[in-house]
Design a protein around this motif. Sequence first.
Motif, PDB file in Angstrom:
ATOM      1  N   LYS B  68       0.811  -1.216   0.000  1.00 22.84           N
ATOM      2  CA  LYS B  68       0.000   0.000   0.000  1.00 22.84           C
ATOM      3  C   LYS B  68       0.845   1.266   0.000  1.00 22.84           C
ATOM      4  O   LYS B  68       0.340   2.349  -0.277  1.00 22.84           O
ATOM      5  CB  LYS B  68      -0.942   0.011   1.199  1.00 22.84           C
ATOM      6  N   LYS B  69       2.147   1.127   0.309  1.00 22.37           N
ATOM      7  CA  LYS B  69       2.978   2.326   0.399  1.00 22.37           C
ATOM      8  C   LYS B  69       4.208   2.259  -0.483  1.00 22.37           C
ATOM      9  O   LYS B  69       4.879   3.282  -0.680  1.00 22.37           O
ATOM     10  CB  LYS B  69       3.437   2.541   1.839  1.00 22.37           C
ATOM     11  N   GLU B  70       4.566   1.067  -0.982  1.00 22.18           N
ATOM     12  CA  GLU B  70       5.791   0.970  -1.755  1.00 22.18           C
ATOM     13  C   GLU B  70       5.765  -0.202  -2.722  1.00 22.18           C
ATOM     14  O   GLU B  70       4.934  -1.105  -2.613  1.00 22.18           O
ATOM     15  CB  GLU B  70       7.013   0.876  -0.834  1.00 22.18           C
ATOM     16  N   SER B  71       6.705  -0.126  -3.646  1.00 19.50           N
ATOM     17  CA  SER B  71       6.889  -1.210  -4.598  1.00 19.50           C
ATOM     18  C   SER B  71       8.367  -1.560  -4.616  1.00 19.50           C
ATOM     19  O   SER B  71       9.227  -0.692  -4.397  1.00 19.50           O
ATOM     20  CB  SER B  71       6.425  -0.784  -5.987  1.00 19.50           C
ATOM     21  N   PHE B  72       8.643  -2.817  -4.876  1.00 22.38           N
ATOM     22  CA  PHE B  72      10.018  -3.268  -4.998  1.00 22.38           C
ATOM     23  C   PHE B  72      10.218  -3.882  -6.377  1.00 22.38           C
ATOM     24  O   PHE B  72       9.334  -4.572  -6.903  1.00 22.38           O
ATOM     25  CB  PHE B  72      10.357  -4.314  -3.930  1.00 22.38           C
ATOM     26  N   LEU B  73      11.398  -3.613  -6.931  1.00 25.71           N
ATOM     27  CA  LEU B  73      11.809  -4.294  -8.153  1.00 25.71           C
ATOM     28  C   LEU B  73      12.987  -5.177  -7.772  1.00 25.71           C
ATOM     29  O   LEU B  73      14.067  -4.685  -7.438  1.00 25.71           O
ATOM     30  CB  LEU B  73      12.200  -3.282  -9.232  1.00 25.71           C
ATOM     31  N   HIS B  74      12.725  -6.481  -7.766  1.00 26.01           N
ATOM     32  CA  HIS B  74      13.745  -7.451  -7.389  1.00 26.01           C
ATOM     33  C   HIS B  74      14.474  -7.902  -8.652  1.00 26.01           C
ATOM     34  O   HIS B  74      13.828  -8.271  -9.640  1.00 26.01           O
ATOM     35  CB  HIS B  74      13.104  -8.656  -6.696  1.00 26.01           C
ATOM     36  N   ILE B  75      15.808  -7.887  -8.571  1.00 33.42           N
ATOM     37  CA  ILE B  75      16.610  -8.322  -9.715  1.00 33.42           C
ATOM     38  C   ILE B  75      17.402  -9.551  -9.273  1.00 33.42           C
ATOM     39  O   ILE B  75      18.247  -9.457  -8.359  1.00 33.42           O
ATOM     40  CB  ILE B  75      17.549  -7.205 -10.190  1.00 33.42           C
ATOM     41  N   THR B  76      17.111 -10.654  -9.922  1.00 35.93           N
ATOM     42  CA  THR B  76      17.731 -11.929  -9.544  1.00 35.93           C
ATOM     43  C   THR B  76      18.842 -12.261 -10.535  1.00 35.93           C
ATOM     44  O   THR B  76      18.627 -12.247 -11.746  1.00 35.93           O
ATOM     45  CB  THR B  76      16.684 -13.057  -9.551  1.00 35.93           C
ATOM     46  N   ALA B  77      20.040 -12.545  -9.968  1.00 38.59           N
ATOM     47  CA  ALA B  77      21.205 -12.919 -10.786  1.00 38.59           C
ATOM     48  C   ALA B  77      21.373 -11.982 -11.975  1.00 38.59           C
ATOM     49  O   ALA B  77      21.318 -12.427 -13.138  1.00 38.59           O
ATOM     50  CB  ALA B  77      21.097 -14.369 -11.233  1.00 38.59           C
ATOM     51  N   PRO B  78      21.553 -10.680 -11.726  1.00 45.62           N
ATOM     52  CA  PRO B  78      21.626  -9.723 -12.834  1.00 45.62           C
ATOM     53  C   PRO B  78      22.825  -9.957 -13.744  1.00 45.62           C
ATOM     54  O   PRO B  78      23.863 -10.491 -13.321  1.00 45.62           O
ATOM     55  CB  PRO B  78      21.740  -8.373 -12.123  1.00 45.62           C
ATOM     56  N   LYS B  79      22.660  -9.489 -14.986  1.00 49.58           N
ATOM     57  CA  LYS B  79      23.723  -9.543 -15.991  1.00 49.58           C
ATOM     58  C   LYS B  79      24.093  -8.114 -16.374  1.00 49.58           C
ATOM     59  O   LYS B  79      23.308  -7.179 -16.150  1.00 49.58           O
ATOM     60  CB  LYS B  79      23.240 -10.303 -17.222  1.00 49.58           C
ATOM     61  N   PRO B  80      25.255  -7.921 -16.968  1.00 51.74           N
ATOM     62  CA  PRO B  80      25.655  -6.556 -17.360  1.00 51.74           C
ATOM     63  C   PRO B  80      24.617  -5.846 -18.220  1.00 51.74           C
ATOM     64  O   PRO B  80      24.457  -4.623 -18.114  1.00 51.74           O
ATOM     65  CB  PRO B  80      26.967  -6.785 -18.123  1.00 51.74           C
ATOM     66  N   GLU B  81      23.885  -6.585 -19.040  1.00 50.51           N
ATOM     67  CA  GLU B  81      22.869  -5.955 -19.890  1.00 50.51           C
ATOM     68  C   GLU B  81      21.663  -5.435 -19.110  1.00 50.51           C
ATOM     69  O   GLU B  81      20.806  -4.734 -19.687  1.00 50.51           O
ATOM     70  CB  GLU B  81      22.394  -6.908 -20.997  1.00 50.51           C
ATOM     71  N   ASP B  82      21.578  -5.738 -17.834  1.00 49.48           N
ATOM     72  CA  ASP B  82      20.524  -5.172 -16.988  1.00 49.48           C
ATOM     73  C   ASP B  82      20.890  -3.771 -16.498  1.00 49.48           C
ATOM     74  O   ASP B  82      20.076  -3.101 -15.858  1.00 49.48           O
ATOM     75  CB  ASP B  82      20.270  -6.071 -15.772  1.00 49.48           C
ATOM     76  N   SER B  83      22.092  -3.321 -16.788  1.00 53.45           N
ATOM     77  CA  SER B  83      22.522  -1.975 -16.390  1.00 53.45           C
ATOM     78  C   SER B  83      21.660  -0.933 -17.092  1.00 53.45           C
ATOM     79  O   SER B  83      21.532  -0.945 -18.316  1.00 53.45           O
ATOM     80  CB  SER B  83      23.995  -1.756 -16.738  1.00 53.45           C
ATOM     81  N   ALA B  84      21.061  -0.049 -16.316  1.00 54.83           N
ATOM     82  CA  ALA B  84      20.143   0.980 -16.833  1.00 54.83           C
ATOM     83  C   ALA B  84      19.656   1.793 -15.644  1.00 54.83           C
ATOM     84  O   ALA B  84      19.964   1.484 -14.491  1.00 54.83           O
ATOM     85  CB  ALA B  84      18.950   0.342 -17.546  1.00 54.83           C
TER      86      ALA B  84
END
Lengths: 114, 111
Positions: B68-84
Amino acid sequence: EPEVTQTPSHQVTQMGQEVILRCVPISNHLYFYWYRQILGQKVEFLVSFYNNEISEKSEIFDDQFSVERPDGSNFTLKIRSTKLEDSAMYFCASSESTGGQPQHFGDGTRLSIL
Amino acid sequence: EDQVTQSPEALRLQEGESSSLNCSYTVSGLRGLFWYRQDPGKGPEFLFTLYSAGEEKEKERLKATLTKKESFLHITAPKPEDSATYLCAVQARDGYNKLIFGAGTRLAVHP
């Protein structure tokens, strides 16, 4: 995949001149928007447009700004007399409908006022 | 006043190191919360829409959740192409369709 296209990618203009930024929204979308992003700052809403009318505008969108859908495919933003502080990235977006539908953005026009 | 705050401002991860980005929001009535990805010199690219608390959406290595107050963006095992830069935006029930954006989280994933 359909996309929003914007031209030009970069516009350099003298202060006081008029500029027109152009956008081609996704073809079956009915709602159109302009946002801007000053370097290093948040993306800010300018105006929304539906059925050939402005449906909402922000305080930034003063009398110097206007929008138009001159034909069935283009959507334009005009700034009548540019100021130095108008320098920013201007993004066009469109959505299929309202009510929480995602807005899809173009890659923007970088406007530089000299 | 409707407001969106994202944290951290910047995040550096090693490839494979999972983490979460936070988006806290204050809005008079939430119509939708949106996550976008923005690469340098490009426009925001739509990722997810969340509408109500408890909702989750997943796409590849990304999972978005909403309370109700926040959102999370979970990134699992990120790769360099997830850089942004990852942007969060809200749409209020009384705000027609305008999106209110946060300042974003700049994510750098190093090999």
